[in-house]
Write a protein that holds these residues in place. Sequence first.
Motif, mmCIF file in Angstrom:
data_model
loop_
_atom_site.group_PDB
_atom_site.id
_atom_site.type_symbol
_atom_site.label_atom_id
_atom_site.label_comp_id
_atom_site.label_asym_id
_atom_site.label_seq_id
_atom_site.Cartn_x
_atom_site.Cartn_y
_atom_site.Cartn_z
ATOM 1 N N PRO A 139 -9.999 -4.436 7.254
ATOM 2 C CA PRO A 139 -10.823 -5.609 6.906
ATOM 3 C C PRO A 139 -10.196 -6.938 7.313
ATOM 4 C CG PRO A 139 -10.824 -4.043 5.100
ATOM 5 C CD PRO A 139 -9.826 -3.541 6.092
ATOM 6 N N ASP B 288 -3.101 5.752 6.028
ATOM 7 C CA ASP B 288 -4.022 5.140 5.067
ATOM 8 C C ASP B 288 -3.758 3.643 4.926
ATOM 9 O OD1 ASP B 288 -5.288 7.525 4.605
ATOM 10 O OD2 ASP B 288 -4.133 8.022 2.807
ATOM 11 N N LEU C 85 -6.441 0.713 5.655
ATOM 12 C CA LEU C 85 -6.806 -0.235 4.604
ATOM 13 C C LEU C 85 -6.628 -1.692 5.047
ATOM 14 C CD1 LEU C 85 -5.262 1.650 1.551
ATOM 15 C CD2 LEU C 85 -7.693 1.160 1.888
ATOM 16 N N GLY D 26 -10.028 -4.807 -0.325
ATOM 17 C CA GLY D 26 -10.570 -4.851 1.028
ATOM 18 C C GLY D 26 -11.390 -6.112 1.267
ATOM 19 N N THR D 27 -12.176 -6.502 0.258
ATOM 20 C CA THR D 27 -12.957 -7.737 0.362
ATOM 21 C C THR D 27 -12.046 -8.951 0.476
ATOM 22 O OG1 THR D 27 -14.719 -6.726 -0.972
ATOM 23 C CG2 THR D 27 -14.727 -9.133 -0.772
ATOM 24 N N ASN E 16 -8.548 -1.964 -7.802
ATOM 25 C CA ASN E 16 -9.656 -1.418 -7.030
ATOM 26 C C ASN E 16 -9.486 -1.704 -5.544
ATOM 27 O OD1 ASN E 16 -12.543 -1.799 -5.745
ATOM 28 N ND2 ASN E 16 -12.794 -0.425 -7.493
ATOM 29 N N VAL E 17 -9.523 -0.656 -4.727
ATOM 30 C CA VAL E 17 -9.254 -0.791 -3.300
ATOM 31 C C VAL E 17 -10.383 -1.529 -2.577
ATOM 32 C CG1 VAL E 17 -10.299 1.416 -2.607
ATOM 33 C CG2 VAL E 17 -8.382 0.476 -1.305
ATOM 34 N N TRP E 18 -11.621 -1.416 -3.091
ATOM 35 C CA TRP E 18 -12.738 -2.128 -2.468
ATOM 36 C C TRP E 18 -12.622 -3.631 -2.695
ATOM 37 C CZ3 TRP E 18 -15.496 0.293 1.007
ATOM 38 C CH2 TRP E 18 -15.579 1.689 0.942
ATOM 39 N N TRP E 19 -12.162 -4.015 -3.865
ATOM 40 C CA TRP E 19 -11.916 -5.419 -4.156
ATOM 41 C C TRP E 19 -10.834 -5.972 -3.217
ATOM 42 C CZ3 TRP E 19 -12.616 -10.134 -5.395
ATOM 43 C CH2 TRP E 19 -11.582 -10.962 -5.829
ATOM 44 N N TYR F 163 0.821 -1.212 0.000
ATOM 45 C CA TYR F 163 0.000 0.000 0.000
ATOM 46 C C TYR F 163 0.858 1.268 0.000
ATOM 47 C CZ TYR F 163 -4.335 -2.572 0.756
ATOM 48 O OH TYR F 163 -5.426 -3.395 0.599
#
Length: 488
Positions: A317, A310, A314, A369-370, A364-367, A300
């Motif tokens: 999760p 940050d 991140l 995170g999942t 993609n940061v949301w991906w 990151y």
Amino acid sequence: MTETSEATLSPQVKKALLALVIGGIAAILDSTMVTLAIHTLVVKLHSTTDTIQWVTTGFLLAMAVAIPVTGWAEHRWGGKRTWTAALTLFVLASVLCAASWNDTSLIAFRALQGFGAGLIFPLMQTLAVRAAGGKVSSRLMAAVSLPIALGPILGPVIGGVILNWLSWRWLFLINVPLIAAGLLMAWRFLPADRPAPATERTRLDWTGLALLAPALAGILLGLSQLSKDGGLVHTGVLAPLLAGLALLIAFIAGATHPGERRPIVDIRLLHRRSLGSASAVLFTAGAAMYAGMFLLPLYYQQLRGDSVLDAGLLMIPQGIGALASRFMVGKLVDRFGVPLVTIAGFLLTAAATVPFALAGPTTNVWWLGTVLLIRGLGVGTVLIPPMSVAYQDTRPADIPHATMNTRIAQQVGASFGTAIVAVALQTLLDHGTTNAFQGAFWWATGITTAAIIPALALPHSRQATTAPQTHPDRPRNHSERRPANPRS
């Protein structure tokens, strides 16, 4: 017959566990927070990166030296008194670290802090098993391993917050209220276990300590230097690594034929399937967990350009996933057995590491995170089943030695996994930062997948009874104490 992991823990055991977790969380958080502060410490203390790295290295080496002492200290003075002494030493060293005036003083005080942490981690596990009367369950291990699982995940978050808004000295001062609460709770809730006046005072195995402590320090030092220029052929790697291995071989030779004395760490217990297989799995679990924990913050920060704060946020999760696993792993073990759940945890961790081996600076940061949430579930799962069977055929007097065996395995495994991915990352940097991180994550995936092999040897179930009082291959030359009053 299998002991149900969901059997309700008594109120006394719950209070003892709470005291141990509160005391232990400070040590594990501190060991992970400081890693983020290397650059800050270089600037603030007018030092160099190579010198400040010893703030971390010295801590780890002192931990390794302290681990073998815990069994003897617990038997000599009692677990409760040794625990409070370890917490006191740790918090005093923390205050000294916060008051450091240059890099040399900080390194020295961190080594003192590391010695305290090296006592805390094995004692936390030993005293939890003792508080439960030797009845080891997944629920018990889930509670006592919570700091070890969450520390590397929450540490970067808290460390990022401190470094972003406060002085670096608060990385150490934050331990004071935590340890104060831990000491108070230990005084109130840990059962008194001071040895009776007539108890035979065990002599410290100075020969074993003189061999094992520098052996572990040398091995960890060599592994920590592995990513430097020259790799394995570097003198800073080969000299301590070979010396450490030679001392370890000498210790093993002496500990397997100790005569009348009790080795400082009784490795003869490893021939029992439960402890031997659990120690092997915890070695690979340490390697898999810390390999990922080394790479993820760097990914990151260095590849994506995120700030320390940050990067820490991140990682949340993964912490949520590790915490969530604590509520389901016991039921899974009861239904499917220890080996299958452990293997599934490693496979889940490996599968959730692969997306990072394919990720770039704009993924993609949301991906991600999942994926980290799923990885946290896997990481949180792999520790508990082997820990719950490690004491399956261990008598009460051997509990500290069983704990030291598992703790040493996990500590060396963590250093091994970190060293492997650090070397991979350093070696592949010539091919670009993105390729270097992708290659290093593939190595982390491979380490995690290989961890399945020792998991196949784990016992399928846990016994319903407490650890046996005697064992045919060992004389009872140590008194076995039961908890007395809740206060000393």
